[in-house]
Design an enzyme around this catalytic site. Sequence first.
Site, PDB file in Angstrom:
ATOM      1  N   TYR A 180       1.085  -1.357  -0.091  1.00 44.44           N
ATOM      2  CA  TYR A 180       0.139   0.108   0.063  1.00 44.44           C
ATOM      3  C   TYR A 180       0.720   1.313   0.057  1.00 44.44           C
ATOM      4  O   TYR A 180       1.907   1.018   0.378  1.00 44.44           O
ATOM      5  CB  TYR A 180      -0.825   0.040   1.099  1.00 44.44           C
ATOM      6  N   CYS A 181       0.262   2.410  -0.406  1.00 43.48           N
ATOM      7  CA  CYS A 181       1.149   3.528  -0.324  1.00 43.48           C
ATOM      8  C   CYS A 181      -0.127   4.809   0.170  1.00 43.48           C
ATOM      9  O   CYS A 181      -0.302   4.621   1.430  1.00 43.48           O
ATOM     10  CB  CYS A 181       1.733   4.025  -1.598  1.00 43.48           C
ATOM     11  N   ARG A 182      -0.064   5.855  -0.535  1.00 40.16           N
ATOM     12  CA  ARG A 182      -0.779   6.902   0.268  1.00 40.16           C
ATOM     13  C   ARG A 182      -2.094   6.988   0.037  1.00 40.16           C
ATOM     14  O   ARG A 182      -2.824   7.889   0.531  1.00 40.16           O
ATOM     15  CB  ARG A 182      -0.100   8.344  -0.351  1.00 40.16           C
ATOM     16  N   CYS A 186      -2.255   6.753  -5.794  1.00 39.17           N
ATOM     17  CA  CYS A 186      -0.974   6.753  -5.676  1.00 39.17           C
ATOM     18  C   CYS A 186      -0.077   5.727  -6.405  1.00 39.17           C
ATOM     19  O   CYS A 186      -0.538   4.500  -6.221  1.00 39.17           O
ATOM     20  CB  CYS A 186      -0.389   6.517  -4.049  1.00 39.17           C
ATOM     21  N   PHE A 210      -3.042   4.275   3.266  1.00 35.82           N
ATOM     22  CA  PHE A 210      -3.066   4.447   4.750  1.00 35.82           C
ATOM     23  C   PHE A 210      -4.006   5.305   5.411  1.00 35.82           C
ATOM     24  O   PHE A 210      -4.660   5.031   6.248  1.00 35.82           O
ATOM     25  CB  PHE A 210      -1.702   4.860   5.142  1.00 35.82           C
TER      26      PHE A 210
END
Length: 222
Positions: A180-182, A186, A210
């Site tokens: 996962y990222c932003r 993303c 997140f």
Amino acid sequence: MSTSSESPKHVVFENLATVAQALGHAHRLELLEGMAQGPRSVEDLAGLVGLSMANASRHLQLLRRARLVEAERQGKRVFYRLAGDVEVVALLKALGRVGERNIAEVRGVMRDFFHDRDALEAVTREELAQRLNADQVTVLDVRPEAEYALGHVAGAINIPADELERRLADLPKGHELIAYCRGPYCVMSFEAVAALRAKGFKVRRLEDGFPEWKAAGLAVEA
């Protein structure tokens, strides 16, 4: 009868229009995404979006006047945070859903860049929470280290996307990875998933990022 300019509904709509106007710039949406990772200084936010300090400050002041963000001075630096993580993240999510449904250009980007690059269905937050509790997956946070330090999915390991190639040995073998990222737009998690699959890893993507995980009240660490 009150005139329309004096009616409670008109007062509400005028103030909602101020919020809508504050959202009406791509840079301000990017700044909100940056603050959704955690409190950030003006300097950090300017660098994240590629703006001068003066331009970033102007955008942040507009967001502050719309009560979307709050500011706090710490020494010589000013830090900004979302004014209500749950509500602002939900607002950005709703804006994205409307765009994906109603705007052809958004649908095209989602199809050509996101969906076509990852044919496997993303993992939902609920599924990931269940599989984490059962110790069935390893969660991989591919954001920069500073963002990981502000907050991350509980138990996630951090390998920034630009370090993956040289840190493959740090990844557990035989365990499915969930990256996962932003947030949902993303690209780092998409690129990380593609690179890891090319190396033979079993890896999928979290459906968003997140901020949405945190806003849902799921377990986080900092």
